[in-house]
Write a protein that holds these residues in place. Structure first.
Motif, mmCIF file in Angstrom:
data_model
loop_
_atom_site.group_PDB
_atom_site.id
_atom_site.type_symbol
_atom_site.label_atom_id
_atom_site.label_comp_id
_atom_site.label_asym_id
_atom_site.label_seq_id
_atom_site.Cartn_x
_atom_site.Cartn_y
_atom_site.Cartn_z
ATOM 1 N N LEU A 19 0.820 -1.209 0.000
ATOM 2 C CA LEU A 19 0.000 0.000 0.000
ATOM 3 C C LEU A 19 0.857 1.263 0.000
ATOM 4 N N SER A 20 2.122 1.113 -0.355
ATOM 5 C CA SER A 20 3.020 2.265 -0.481
ATOM 6 C C SER A 20 2.739 2.956 -1.816
ATOM 7 N N PRO A 21 3.055 4.241 -1.945
ATOM 8 C CA PRO A 21 2.808 4.949 -3.216
ATOM 9 C C PRO A 21 3.475 4.270 -4.414
ATOM 10 N N GLU A 22 4.680 3.749 -4.211
ATOM 11 C CA GLU A 22 5.398 3.103 -5.322
ATOM 12 C C GLU A 22 4.678 1.845 -5.785
ATOM 13 N N LYS A 23 4.172 1.063 -4.852
ATOM 14 C CA LYS A 23 3.477 -0.183 -5.207
ATOM 15 C C LYS A 23 2.098 0.103 -5.780
ATOM 16 N N LEU A 24 1.381 1.092 -5.216
ATOM 17 C CA LEU A 24 0.058 1.421 -5.747
ATOM 18 C C LEU A 24 0.127 1.741 -7.235
ATOM 19 N N ALA A 25 1.189 2.408 -7.659
ATOM 20 C CA ALA A 25 1.332 2.811 -9.059
ATOM 21 C C ALA A 25 1.455 1.616 -10.002
ATOM 22 N N THR A 26 1.709 0.420 -9.470
ATOM 23 C CA THR A 26 1.839 -0.767 -10.324
ATOM 24 C C THR A 26 0.509 -1.491 -10.539
ATOM 25 N N TYR A 27 -0.522 -1.115 -9.790
ATOM 26 C CA TYR A 27 -1.810 -1.796 -9.926
ATOM 27 C C TYR A 27 -2.616 -1.194 -11.068
ATOM 28 N N GLN A 28 -3.425 -2.037 -11.729
ATOM 29 C CA GLN A 28 -4.293 -1.569 -12.815
ATOM 30 C C GLN A 28 -5.507 -0.816 -12.284
ATOM 31 N N GLY A 29 -5.797 -0.969 -11.021
ATOM 32 C CA GLY A 29 -6.933 -0.310 -10.397
ATOM 33 C C GLY A 29 -7.283 -1.036 -9.117
ATOM 34 N N TYR A 30 -8.396 -0.625 -8.518
ATOM 35 C CA TYR A 30 -8.830 -1.328 -7.307
ATOM 36 C C TYR A 30 -10.341 -1.250 -7.167
ATOM 37 N N SER A 31 -10.850 -2.187 -6.375
ATOM 38 C CA SER A 31 -12.294 -2.236 -6.159
ATOM 39 C C SER A 31 -12.595 -2.058 -4.680
ATOM 40 N N LEU A 32 -13.763 -1.490 -4.435
ATOM 41 C CA LEU A 32 -14.283 -1.301 -3.080
ATOM 42 C C LEU A 32 -15.584 -2.082 -2.990
ATOM 43 N N GLN A 33 -15.641 -2.998 -2.039
ATOM 44 C CA GLN A 33 -16.856 -3.771 -1.802
ATOM 45 C C GLN A 33 -17.320 -3.512 -0.374
ATOM 46 N N VAL A 34 -18.634 -3.414 -0.210
ATOM 47 C CA VAL A 34 -19.231 -3.243 1.114
ATOM 48 C C VAL A 34 -20.211 -4.386 1.322
ATOM 49 N N PHE A 35 -20.160 -4.986 2.506
ATOM 50 C CA PHE A 35 -21.026 -6.104 2.844
ATOM 51 C C PHE A 35 -21.974 -5.703 3.973
ATOM 52 N N THR A 36 -23.148 -6.311 4.005
ATOM 53 C CA THR A 36 -24.131 -5.982 5.036
ATOM 54 C C THR A 36 -23.679 -6.419 6.430
ATOM 55 N N SER A 37 -22.616 -7.202 6.509
ATOM 56 C CA SER A 37 -22.042 -7.571 7.807
ATOM 57 C C SER A 37 -21.293 -6.390 8.428
ATOM 58 N N GLY A 38 -21.093 -5.335 7.629
ATOM 59 C CA GLY A 38 -20.366 -4.170 8.114
ATOM 60 C C GLY A 38 -18.908 -4.165 7.707
ATOM 61 N N ARG A 39 -18.506 -5.140 6.923
ATOM 62 C CA ARG A 39 -17.119 -5.224 6.460
ATOM 63 C C ARG A 39 -16.961 -4.524 5.120
ATOM 64 N N ILE A 40 -15.744 -4.089 4.869
ATOM 65 C CA ILE A 40 -15.375 -3.471 3.599
ATOM 66 C C ILE A 40 -14.192 -4.250 3.051
ATOM 67 N N LYS A 41 -14.178 -4.471 1.745
ATOM 68 C CA LYS A 41 -13.071 -5.180 1.124
ATOM 69 C C LYS A 41 -12.441 -4.292 0.059
ATOM 70 N N LEU A 42 -11.119 -4.199 0.091
ATOM 71 C CA LEU A 42 -10.357 -3.470 -0.915
ATOM 72 C C LEU A 42 -9.529 -4.487 -1.686
ATOM 73 N N SER A 43 -9.662 -4.491 -3.010
ATOM 74 C CA SER A 43 -8.901 -5.421 -3.847
ATOM 75 C C SER A 43 -8.086 -4.626 -4.851
ATOM 76 N N PHE A 44 -6.770 -4.815 -4.827
ATOM 77 C CA PHE A 44 -5.860 -4.104 -5.723
ATOM 78 C C PHE A 44 -5.446 -5.061 -6.832
ATOM 79 N N HIS A 45 -5.734 -4.691 -8.072
ATOM 80 C CA HIS A 45 -5.625 -5.608 -9.206
ATOM 81 C C HIS A 45 -4.329 -5.403 -10.002
ATOM 82 N N HIS A 46 -3.543 -6.481 -10.091
ATOM 83 C CA HIS A 46 -2.458 -6.525 -11.078
ATOM 84 C C HIS A 46 -3.055 -6.942 -12.416
ATOM 85 N N SER A 47 -4.016 -7.861 -12.353
ATOM 86 C CA SER A 47 -4.761 -8.324 -13.521
ATOM 87 C C SER A 47 -6.114 -8.801 -13.011
#
Length: 197
Positions: A10-38
């Motif tokens: 999650l450093s700035p240098e590593k973030l720049a290598t990801y194609q993007g990311y997704s934010l998911q929210v669940f009714t359990s109150g959890r949040i999921k962040l997924s950083f995509h290389h592919s």
């Protein structure tokens, strides 16, 4: 700062290598962040809100703020502008102990804003009201339920710079919660549904 709490993914240098990311929210109150290389290769994190989230955040400040001053200055700035907020700690999927002190998610319950703070990067996601309500209620099952919010943004949508994402940026926005299930295609010439692979 203890290096074990600084997540290099999650450093700035590593973030720049990801194609993007997704934010998911669940009714359990959890949040999921997924950083995509592919499409199939991604680094996944969960954001959980401890029962005493302010005290948990204070412990992170004590152990890591001097080693990550930019991240904690930004986090404190966000917290000062939204007094009615929920603070989530971020940890690697399948390892609750792998807390990333250089990442936080803050949900402002008055404005329905979700602040994702990754090192010095600040993204604001405008959540549909029903999604924010699900985070407050935390009434859904912890496993086996589909996300009530699931959006992916490609890196060129924000170039890993501070940004705000609104309802017009989302493909679907709020999704009616339900159990996770396989996708089926109905063949009108057959009485049986065919399972898609």
């Amino acid at each position: 700062m203890t290096l074990q709490f600084y997540d290099q993914n999650l450093s700035p240098e590593k973030l720049a290598t990801y194609q993007g990311y997704s934010l998911q929210v669940f009714t359990s109150g959890r949040i999921k962040l997924s950083f995509h290389h592919s499409h199939t290769d991604r680094v996944e994190y969960y954001a959980d809100r401890p029962k005493r989230h302010r005290e948990a955040y204070a412990r992170q400040v004590t152990r890591s703020a001097t080693g990550m001053p930019d991240h904690y200055a930004l986090t404190e700035q966000v917290l000062s502008t939204c007094p009615y907020s929920l603070t989530y700690r971020v940890h690697l999927k399948r390892d609750n102990n792998a807390t990333a002190d250089n990442a936080h998610v803050i949900v402002d319950t008055e404005t329905d804003l979700c602040h994702v703070i990754l090192s010095g990067l600040h993204h604001q996601w405008v959540l549909p009201s029903a999604v924010c309500q699900a985070l407050l209620e935390r009434s859904g099952p912890r496993k086996g339920a589909a996300a009530c919010f699931n959006e992916y943004l490609k890196a060129y949508d924000h170039d890993w710079q501070d940004a705000t994402f609104g309802l017009t940026d989302y493909r679907e926005g709020y999704r009616t919660p339900g159990k996770a299930r396989a996708n089926y295609v109905t063949d009108p010439s057959s009485e049986d549904d065919a399972l898609m692979f």
